[in-house]
Design an enzyme around this catalytic site. Structure first.
Site, PDB file in Angstrom:
ATOM      1  N   ALA A 201     -28.796  92.948  44.839  1.00 43.85           N
ATOM      2  CA  ALA A 201     -28.757  93.230  43.746  1.00 43.85           C
ATOM      3  C   ALA A 201     -29.939  93.559  43.194  1.00 43.85           C
ATOM      4  O   ALA A 201     -30.789  94.289  43.737  1.00 43.85           O
ATOM      5  CB  ALA A 201     -29.158  92.057  43.101  1.00 43.85           C
ATOM      6  N   ALA A 202     -30.228  94.272  41.488  1.00 47.95           N
ATOM      7  CA  ALA A 202     -31.764  95.194  41.185  1.00 47.95           C
ATOM      8  C   ALA A 202     -31.331  94.638  40.025  1.00 47.95           C
ATOM      9  O   ALA A 202     -31.429  94.190  39.147  1.00 47.95           O
ATOM     10  CB  ALA A 202     -30.891  96.383  41.616  1.00 47.95           C
ATOM     11  N   LEU A 205     -37.909  94.030  38.327  1.00 47.07           N
ATOM     12  CA  LEU A 205     -38.822  94.641  39.074  1.00 47.07           C
ATOM     13  C   LEU A 205     -38.873  94.574  40.674  1.00 47.07           C
ATOM     14  O   LEU A 205     -39.954  94.934  41.458  1.00 47.07           O
ATOM     15  CB  LEU A 205     -39.784  92.671  38.897  1.00 47.07           C
ATOM     16  N   GLY A 206     -37.767  94.352  40.632  1.00 49.14           N
ATOM     17  CA  GLY A 206     -37.087  93.876  41.698  1.00 49.14           C
ATOM     18  C   GLY A 206     -35.925  94.929  42.669  1.00 49.14           C
ATOM     19  O   GLY A 206     -34.819  94.139  41.562  1.00 49.14           O
ATOM     20  N   GLN A 207     -35.797  95.047  43.763  1.00 48.40           N
ATOM     21  CA  GLN A 207     -34.296  94.852  44.848  1.00 48.40           C
ATOM     22  C   GLN A 207     -34.113  93.719  45.823  1.00 48.40           C
ATOM     23  O   GLN A 207     -35.123  93.783  46.194  1.00 48.40           O
ATOM     24  CB  GLN A 207     -33.826  96.056  44.896  1.00 48.40           C
ATOM     25  N   LYS A 221     -36.524  90.371  49.022  1.00 46.78           N
ATOM     26  CA  LYS A 221     -37.287  90.756  47.929  1.00 46.78           C
ATOM     27  C   LYS A 221     -38.138  92.375  48.124  1.00 46.78           C
ATOM     28  O   LYS A 221     -39.384  91.676  48.449  1.00 46.78           O
ATOM     29  CB  LYS A 221     -37.075  89.919  46.754  1.00 46.78           C
ATOM     30  N   ASP A 358     -37.328  81.077  33.375  1.00 48.13           N
ATOM     31  CA  ASP A 358     -36.233  81.686  33.296  1.00 48.13           C
ATOM     32  C   ASP A 358     -35.131  81.419  33.803  1.00 48.13           C
ATOM     33  O   ASP A 358     -34.355  81.852  35.342  1.00 48.13           O
ATOM     34  CB  ASP A 358     -36.494  83.498  34.188  1.00 48.13           C
TER      35      ASP A 358
END
Length: 478
Positions: A201-202, A205-207, A221, A358
């Site tokens: 996943a990407a 802010l990061g992957q 992460k 979130d």
């Protein structure tokens, strides 16, 4: 029973079988015996799951009774043992050797024993870790099932997939590997047993990369490089805008706005999001708040492998909460999940004042544990509620239930939503209208759902005129 001092090996002389309804028993003429778990695993792989070995020494004759619900070939394995007079049993062949006694633990097996002097009763129970391994295997199979049902490749792995606005391409895997090695201070192969260089996943802010660490499946992460420098530039510009709005906003509508305070809050949240140690702490606090509720799962944090730029946590697969067909295939109760979701947020907001800020479908998933469990991911953006706001929310709920507009407005003042000295006449009139029509609208919604259900789930399409009329009704209700 006197121990034999002869050094010659003796074959096991006696095997006694009980009726098929009882567990099979094999009598071995020896005073003390320990069977190693490794012997069973190497020689009888079909017998290494979900079975118990029970060894009990007789009080008088020193014989050992082995109770087993196993394959007949286990009998042959017993006959391969050689017994010497000191009470130990040994076996040597091409696959290895077994030699053990009762005065301690054997190869990690759980051994419960009472050590006597040889003349009294000696009870030895060897309970292998096979039950735990059976449980582990069941958990692996369960996770595989959830993975298969909820399988959804990241958008950047799909050929011909067009990128949409909220989808961000991953950064190069070589960069991710170098960040991990630099943060942990060691080569990747020295830390992880396996590290998948291709992310699963990407995001902005990061992957996320899957890996294996100390025998456990984990996810790592990795933060995008250079984020703090970008934040510094953008937030300085936003600060100028916030200060300008603070000067020109007349606040004549009675609302209590502080543009600079809003900016400060947003800037603080953004900087916290790029500190993965803060996210890890948030996850642990969230998990602690729900430790007594089995319908919420938070991945375990591996602190030794977590830094401000990388976060290592337990791999917990799940199905996105909005994938209705997959949830039905998994066999979970969606109505109960809906209740869990509402209860979990009431618990977060009203009981703890600390909530996941979130909650989109990418951050809330479901698995089949306990008939359906909520899995929360990504604790970078969390909200905190002060006690006075929590009390105000409760008062607002009571006011709505009692249809008391004054109580609702008083709660809003307590929470700082309304300025006490402002003119609240219009607001009070709107609140009273809302409270008076609240039950009527709920009744109308229930009736509409009943009609839809009676029509077997098929809803008649509205004409253009009907859509306009429905829109007018909704606006009038507001």
């Amino acid at each position: 029973m006197a121990s034999c001092s002869c050094s010659s090996s003796l074959a096991l002389p006696e095997l006694r079988f009980l009726s098929p309804k009882a567990a099979s028993r094999y009598h071995l003429s020896l005073s003390k015996q320990s069977l190693y778990r490794s012997f069973l695993y190497k020689n009888y792989p079909r017998c290494n799951l979900g079975r118990r070995i029970r060894v009990a020494a007789g009080k008088q004759d020193g014989s050992v009774v082995v109770e087993e619900k196993r394959e007949p070939e286990f009998i042959k394995g017993l006959n391969d043992f050689e017994v010497n007079g000191n009470g130990s049993a040994s076996r040597s062949d091409s696959v290895g050797s077994v030699n053990g006694g009762v005065n301690g633990y054997a190869n990690g097996s759980l051994v419960k024993y009472v050590n006597g002097n040889g003349n009294g009763g000696v009870a030895v129970e060897v309970v292998g870790q096979v039950e735990e391994e059976e449980k582990l295997n069941k958990e692996i199979e369960r996770k595989k099932k959830v993975e298969e049902i909820g399988k959804e490749d990241a958008w950047f792995k799909k050929s011909g997939q067009e990128k949409v606005e909220d989808q961000v391409p991953p950064f190069p895997s070589e960069t991710a590997v170098s960040i991990v090695e630099e943060e942990l201070g060691a080569p990747l192969d020295d830390v992880f047993e396996r590290f998948d260089v291709e992310p699963i996943a990407a995001a902005s802010l990061g992957q996320v990369h899957r890996a294996r660490l100390k025998g456990e499946e984990v996810v790592v992460k990795v933060q995008r490089p250079g984020l703090k420098d970008l934040f510094d530039i953008d937030l300085k510009n936003l600060r100028v805008i916030a200060e300008y709005l603070q000067k020109i906003d007349p606040k004549s509508d009675g609302a209590k706005r502080d543009w600079v305070a809003i900016y400060d809050e947003c800037a603080s949240v953004l900087y916290q999001e790029i500190d993965y140690t803060q996210e890890a702490a948030n996850a642990e606090l969230f998990a602690s708040n729900f430790k007594d509720m089995d319908y919420v799962k938070v991945p375990t944090i591996f602190w030794e492998y977590t830094t401000p730029q990388i976060l290592t946590m337990e791999y917990v697969p799940g199905i996105k909460i909005n994938r209705i067909q997959s949830l039905d295939e998994l066999g979970v109760d969606r109505k109960r999940l809906g209740r869990y979701a509402v209860e979990s947020y009431l618990e977060q907001i009203l009981s703890h004042g600390f909530f996941h800020a979130d909650p989109h479908p990418g951050n809330i998933a479901v698995d089949d544990v306990n008939g359906g469990r909520l899995i929360f991911y990504d604790f970078g953006m969390m909200g905190s509620i002060s006690p006075n706001i929590r009390e105000g929310l409760l008062e607002a709920f009571y006011g709505i239930y009692e249809k008391d507009a004054d109580k609702v407005l008083q709660a809003m003042v307590q929470m700082g939503v309304l300025v006490p000295t402002g003119d609240t006449t219009a607001v009070r009139r709107t609140a009273q209208f809302f409270l008076n029509s609240f039950e009527e609208r709920l009744a109308a919604q229930r009736k509409e759902r009943e009609i839809t259900t009676q029509e077997l789930g098929f809803k008649k399409p509205l004409s253009k005129e009907e859509k306009i009329e429905k829109k007018k009704q909704r606006l009038a209700a507001i």
